[in-house]
Scaffold this active site. Structure first.
Site, PDB file in Angstrom:
ATOM      1  N   TRP A   1       0.819  -1.227   0.000  1.00  0.00           N
ATOM      2  CA  TRP A   1       0.000   0.000   0.000  1.00  0.00           C
ATOM      3  C   TRP A   1       0.847   1.269   0.000  1.00  0.00           C
ATOM      4  CZ3 TRP A   1      -4.348  -0.886   4.228  1.00  0.00           C
ATOM      5  CH2 TRP A   1      -5.216  -1.904   3.778  1.00  0.00           C
ATOM      6  N   LYS A   2       2.118   1.148   0.267  1.00  0.00           N
ATOM      7  CA  LYS A   2       2.994   2.318   0.385  1.00  0.00           C
ATOM      8  C   LYS A   2       2.395   3.310   1.404  1.00  0.00           C
ATOM      9  CE  LYS A   2       4.714   1.282  -4.163  1.00  0.00           C
ATOM     10  NZ  LYS A   2       5.315   1.736  -5.410  1.00  0.00           N
TER      11      LYS A   2
ATOM     12  N   GLY B   1       5.114   1.967 -10.807  1.00  0.00           N
ATOM     13  CA  GLY B   1       4.257   3.148 -10.832  1.00  0.00           C
ATOM     14  C   GLY B   1       4.217   3.864 -12.168  1.00  0.00           C
TER      15      GLY B   1
ATOM     16  N   SER C   1       3.921  -2.192 -11.925  1.00  0.00           N
ATOM     17  CA  SER C   1       2.754  -1.985 -12.791  1.00  0.00           C
ATOM     18  C   SER C   1       1.970  -3.263 -13.064  1.00  0.00           C
ATOM     19  CB  SER C   1       3.166  -1.311 -14.108  1.00  0.00           C
ATOM     20  OG  SER C   1       3.673  -0.016 -13.857  1.00  0.00           O
TER      21      SER C   1
ATOM     22  N   GLY D   1       1.683  -2.632  -6.231  1.00  0.00           N
ATOM     23  CA  GLY D   1       1.588  -1.326  -5.593  1.00  0.00           C
ATOM     24  C   GLY D   1       0.221  -0.710  -5.836  1.00  0.00           C
ATOM     25  N   GLY D   2       0.140   0.161  -6.811  1.00  0.00           N
ATOM     26  CA  GLY D   2      -1.071   0.943  -7.070  1.00  0.00           C
ATOM     27  C   GLY D   2      -2.352   0.115  -7.128  1.00  0.00           C
TER      28      GLY D   2
HETATM   29  P1  PGA Z   1       3.256  -0.500  -8.730  1.00  0.00           P
HETATM   30  O1  PGA Z   1       4.303  -0.639  -7.520  1.00  0.00           O
HETATM   31  O2  PGA Z   1       2.469  -1.778  -8.803  1.00  0.00           O
HETATM   32  O3  PGA Z   1       2.412   0.693  -8.387  1.00  0.00           O
HETATM   33  O4  PGA Z   1       4.075  -0.290  -9.978  1.00  0.00           O
HETATM   34  C1  PGA Z   1       4.929  -1.869  -7.268  1.00  0.00           C
HETATM   35  C2  PGA Z   1       5.825  -1.739  -6.078  1.00  0.00           C
HETATM   36  O5  PGA Z   1       6.452  -0.687  -5.888  1.00  0.00           O
HETATM   37  O6  PGA Z   1       5.953  -2.684  -5.272  1.00  0.00           O
END
Ligand code: PGA
Length: 261
Positions: free
Chosen positions: A16-17, A178, A218, A239-240
């Site tokens: 989730w960052k 990202g 991504s 991530g996202g």
């Molecule tokens: P992302 O990030 O899926 O948004 O590209 C992946 C990550 O940083 O673990």
């Protein structure tokens, strides 16, 4: 490949960052937990920011969904303002992401520090998800193999062989994080083969056959199926897309692809 004979359980983790404080974490987990729980044959991991781990645990504790931290310090306690320790995570988290490229690039984490953290995580019964990945300029300069080798050798040195099954490596090319530009399965396969070869050199093929290697960068509900169909990709670090219900579809894609194999 040495890994072909062994069956590794897929693992999809949502990073989730710096999103979702405790009440947002609570609300979002309520939305996805039942669906996640119903998907068998895959390890499902949610990695909230540290401040939301307890709120998440209140919901996931009795479920089959595991939690991971996004970072930790290697020491158990002491004068380390702002850090969290493995002792604090134990009992709440099963996993901990270490050496994410954002930690390396923005917060100065070195392979040496990531290595100390990985050793500490294993010593405290936490499963490290150790991230490695090249930057675009590395790839353009044909330095991918060298960069990956330095990171793998540096970050994963001296781990106890009998604990290697608890290690997860996330291959995350920095240019894919990202950006909406995921690596091709071919690119991912090539670098994961390099990672497996390095692990084999360091610890022997047999001892490392159970290490799971995820792809991250991504990953979306749209490309998850293709990535999951690649036998050498054991899961995803998301991530996202882990901030939306698409995360459930991504987990399902890996569960389905791997159960056919
Ligand atoms: P992302 O990030 O899926 O948004 O590209 C992946 C990550 O940083 O673990």
């Amino acid at each position: 490949m040495s890994g072909a004979a062994i069956r590794r359980r897929p693992i999809v983790a949502g990073n989730w960052k710096m999103n979702f404080g405790p009440s947002d974490a609570h609300a979002f987990i309520i939305r996805i937990l039942d669906d996640l729980e119903r998907i068998a044959g895959v390890d499902r991991v949610i990695c909230p920011p540290a401040i939301s781990i307890a709120a998440a645990h209140a919901l996931t504790g009795a479920s089959g969904v595991a939690l991971g931290a996004q970072n930790m310090y290697d020491a158990e306690r002491g004068a380390f303002t702002g850090e969290i320790s493995p002792l604090m995570l134990r009992g709440l988290c099963e996993y901990v992401i270490l050496g994410h490229s954002e930690r390396r690039a923005l917060f100065g984490e070195t392979d040496e520090l990531v290595n100390r953290k990985a050793l500490s995580a294993l010593a405290h019964d936490l499963k490290p998800i150790v991230c490695v990945g090249e930057r675009l300029e590395d790839r353009d300069a044909n330095l991918t193999e060298r960069v990956i080798s330095t990171q793998v050798r540096g970050s994963l040195a001296g781990l106890p062989s009998e604990r290697l099954n608890d290690l997860v490596v996330a291959y995350e090319p920095v240019w894919a994080i990202g950006t909406g530009r995921a690596a091709t399965t071919q690119d991912a396969r090539d670098v994961i083969a390099i990672i497996r070869a390095l692990l084999g050199e360091m610890y022997g093929d047999e001892a490392t056959a159970g290490v799971r290697v995820q792809y991250g960068g991504s990953v979306t509900a749209a490309n998850a199926r293709e990535l999951a169909a690649e036998p050498e990709i054991d899961g995803a670090l998301v991530g996202g897309a882990s901030l939306t219900v698409d995360f459930v579809d991504i987990v399902r894609a890996f569960a389905e692809a791997k159960s056919l194999g």
